[in-house]
Write a protein that holds these residues in place. Sequence first.
Motif, PDB file in Angstrom:
ATOM      1  N   VAL A 270       0.853  -1.190   0.000  1.00  0.00           N
ATOM      2  CA  VAL A 270       0.000   0.000   0.000  1.00  0.00           C
ATOM      3  C   VAL A 270       0.889   1.241   0.000  1.00  0.00           C
ATOM      4  CG1 VAL A 270      -1.737   1.329   1.259  1.00  0.00           C
ATOM      5  CG2 VAL A 270      -1.833  -1.166   1.291  1.00  0.00           C
ATOM      6  N   VAL A 271       0.465   2.276  -0.710  1.00  0.00           N
ATOM      7  CA  VAL A 271       1.131   3.571  -0.630  1.00  0.00           C
ATOM      8  C   VAL A 271       0.070   4.667  -0.675  1.00  0.00           C
ATOM      9  CG1 VAL A 271       1.479   3.801  -3.139  1.00  0.00           C
ATOM     10  CG2 VAL A 271       3.001   5.003  -1.548  1.00  0.00           C
ATOM     11  N   ARG A 272       0.314   5.721   0.120  1.00  0.00           N
ATOM     12  CA  ARG A 272      -0.574   6.877   0.148  1.00  0.00           C
ATOM     13  C   ARG A 272       0.227   8.124  -0.215  1.00  0.00           C
ATOM     14  NH1 ARG A 272      -5.513   5.879   2.124  1.00  0.00           N
ATOM     15  NH2 ARG A 272      -5.867   3.955   3.326  1.00  0.00           N
ATOM     16  N   ALA A 273      -0.390   9.290  -0.007  1.00  0.00           N
ATOM     17  CA  ALA A 273       0.230  10.547  -0.414  1.00  0.00           C
ATOM     18  C   ALA A 273       1.502  10.863   0.362  1.00  0.00           C
ATOM     19  CB  ALA A 273      -0.772  11.691  -0.263  1.00  0.00           C
ATOM     20  N   ASP A 274       1.707  10.228   1.522  1.00  0.00           N
ATOM     21  CA  ASP A 274       2.947  10.471   2.264  1.00  0.00           C
ATOM     22  C   ASP A 274       4.150   9.819   1.607  1.00  0.00           C
ATOM     23  OD1 ASP A 274       2.551   7.792   2.836  1.00  0.00           O
ATOM     24  OD2 ASP A 274       2.302   8.060   4.997  1.00  0.00           O
ATOM     25  N   GLY A 275       3.913   8.962   0.609  1.00  0.00           N
ATOM     26  CA  GLY A 275       5.002   8.354  -0.129  1.00  0.00           C
ATOM     27  C   GLY A 275       5.646   7.163   0.530  1.00  0.00           C
ATOM     28  N   VAL A 276       5.199   6.798   1.728  1.00  0.00           N
ATOM     29  CA  VAL A 276       5.771   5.646   2.419  1.00  0.00           C
ATOM     30  C   VAL A 276       5.270   4.365   1.749  1.00  0.00           C
ATOM     31  CG1 VAL A 276       5.962   4.407   4.607  1.00  0.00           C
ATOM     32  CG2 VAL A 276       5.950   6.908   4.583  1.00  0.00           C
ATOM     33  N   LEU A 277       6.188   3.533   1.296  1.00  0.00           N
ATOM     34  CA  LEU A 277       5.836   2.270   0.643  1.00  0.00           C
ATOM     35  C   LEU A 277       5.728   1.190   1.702  1.00  0.00           C
ATOM     36  CD1 LEU A 277       8.381   2.504  -2.312  1.00  0.00           C
ATOM     37  CD2 LEU A 277       6.042   3.389  -2.225  1.00  0.00           C
ATOM     38  N   ARG A 278       4.585   0.530   1.770  1.00  0.00           N
ATOM     39  CA  ARG A 278       4.335  -0.468   2.814  1.00  0.00           C
ATOM     40  C   ARG A 278       4.047  -1.816   2.165  1.00  0.00           C
ATOM     41  NH1 ARG A 278       1.717   4.483   4.608  1.00  0.00           N
ATOM     42  NH2 ARG A 278       2.638   5.135   6.599  1.00  0.00           N
ATOM     43  N   THR A 279       4.826  -2.841   2.521  1.00  0.00           N
ATOM     44  CA  THR A 279       4.673  -4.155   1.910  1.00  0.00           C
ATOM     45  C   THR A 279       4.688  -5.246   2.962  1.00  0.00           C
ATOM     46  OG1 THR A 279       7.066  -4.427   1.550  1.00  0.00           O
ATOM     47  CG2 THR A 279       5.799  -3.385  -0.219  1.00  0.00           C
ATOM     48  N   ALA A 280       4.133  -6.405   2.607  1.00  0.00           N
ATOM     49  CA  ALA A 280       4.123  -7.571   3.495  1.00  0.00           C
ATOM     50  C   ALA A 280       3.916  -8.819   2.656  1.00  0.00           C
ATOM     51  CB  ALA A 280       3.034  -7.451   4.557  1.00  0.00           C
ATOM     52  N   ILE A 281       4.234  -9.962   3.235  1.00  0.00           N
ATOM     53  CA  ILE A 281       4.064 -11.246   2.557  1.00  0.00           C
ATOM     54  C   ILE A 281       3.201 -12.183   3.395  1.00  0.00           C
ATOM     55  CG2 ILE A 281       5.218 -13.309   1.671  1.00  0.00           C
ATOM     56  CD1 ILE A 281       7.669 -11.571   1.081  1.00  0.00           C
ATOM     57  N   TYR A 282       3.542 -12.340   4.661  1.00  0.00           N
ATOM     58  CA  TYR A 282       2.863 -13.306   5.521  1.00  0.00           C
ATOM     59  C   TYR A 282       1.768 -12.614   6.329  1.00  0.00           C
ATOM     60  CZ  TYR A 282       7.430 -15.223   4.361  1.00  0.00           C
ATOM     61  OH  TYR A 282       8.555 -15.616   3.691  1.00  0.00           O
TER      62      TYR A 282
END
Length: 325
Positions: free
Chosen positions: A303-315
């Motif tokens: 997920v990414v929003r306007a703050d530009g922080v890229l958030r990822t997960a697998i499990y």
Amino acid sequence: MTPMNASHDNDFVLAIHGGAGTILRSKMTPEREAAYHAGLRRALEAGRAVLADGGLALDAVTAAVMALEDEPLFNAGRGAVYTAAGRQEMDAAVMDGRDRAAGAVAGICGPRNPVLAARAVMEKTDHVFLIGESALEFCRAQGLAFEEPSYFFTQQRWDALQETLAMRRAGAEDRDESRRHGTVGAVAKDRHGNLAAATSTGGMTAKSPGRVGDSPVIGAGTWADNGTCAVSATGHGEIFIRYAAGHEIASLMRYAGRSLDEAARKVVMDMLAPAGGSGGVVAVARDGSVSLPFNCSGMYRGVVRADGVLRTAIYEEPLRDYAPQ
């Protein structure tokens, strides 16, 4: 981090997935895990750049899915799996939440990015769905970039086919869900309040030639409507089709007053799972809330929003934050 189901009416958001299934930490090397996270981040950044510039959700999901199709780790485009006949047959769909315009292709191999083929169907024809050789002829007429079969070859996918065929010859069943239903997809809400979804897949390893799953089926694996939500699914396609998964989520919101997260979890956990529909969805609502439920051991997601922080997960874990570069 802001809760996933919080309202973000004036924000933009992009959520992606790279497939779901039996994803075990015990079988994942640190290097391979890092590669998956990096691939997800590249796709998030591709879509984020569009949205940050004031672009449309439709353009953002297209850009994100193209990045995933170009990454051999994921089962779409360059990383597509093989049919039982040793060929690759790819499916894709896009849907615009502004007017429910949609385009889809199935059973194709040649266009570098199947999602662009789906979008061309939406924008250049009066139809929604084109398949096989006729779809390829259409793509050539539109000037889409094509690649030779060698571009789409990956040793991992070929070896997976041989393993699955060997199990079938021995009378055993392939229970590796990650081989059975890998997919990529993206959903987005832009700064104008528009929603869109895109999904692309190589299908199931060793599938019957001509088999089509839920990814290109509007209302099943792909759905977008500004009034409710946008959904992209990954899972056991036959079950997702039978339960009209994407449309069912939107219907629970529209007619039962459920929140996005309530509706998405109801469908994934209480409807699909009992029916054997292993997998998950990424979904975004018109208020900018996001839901990423899955009923298996893992789903590549971000997920990414306007703050530009890229958030990822697998499990089954919280999303990891990666600061903007």
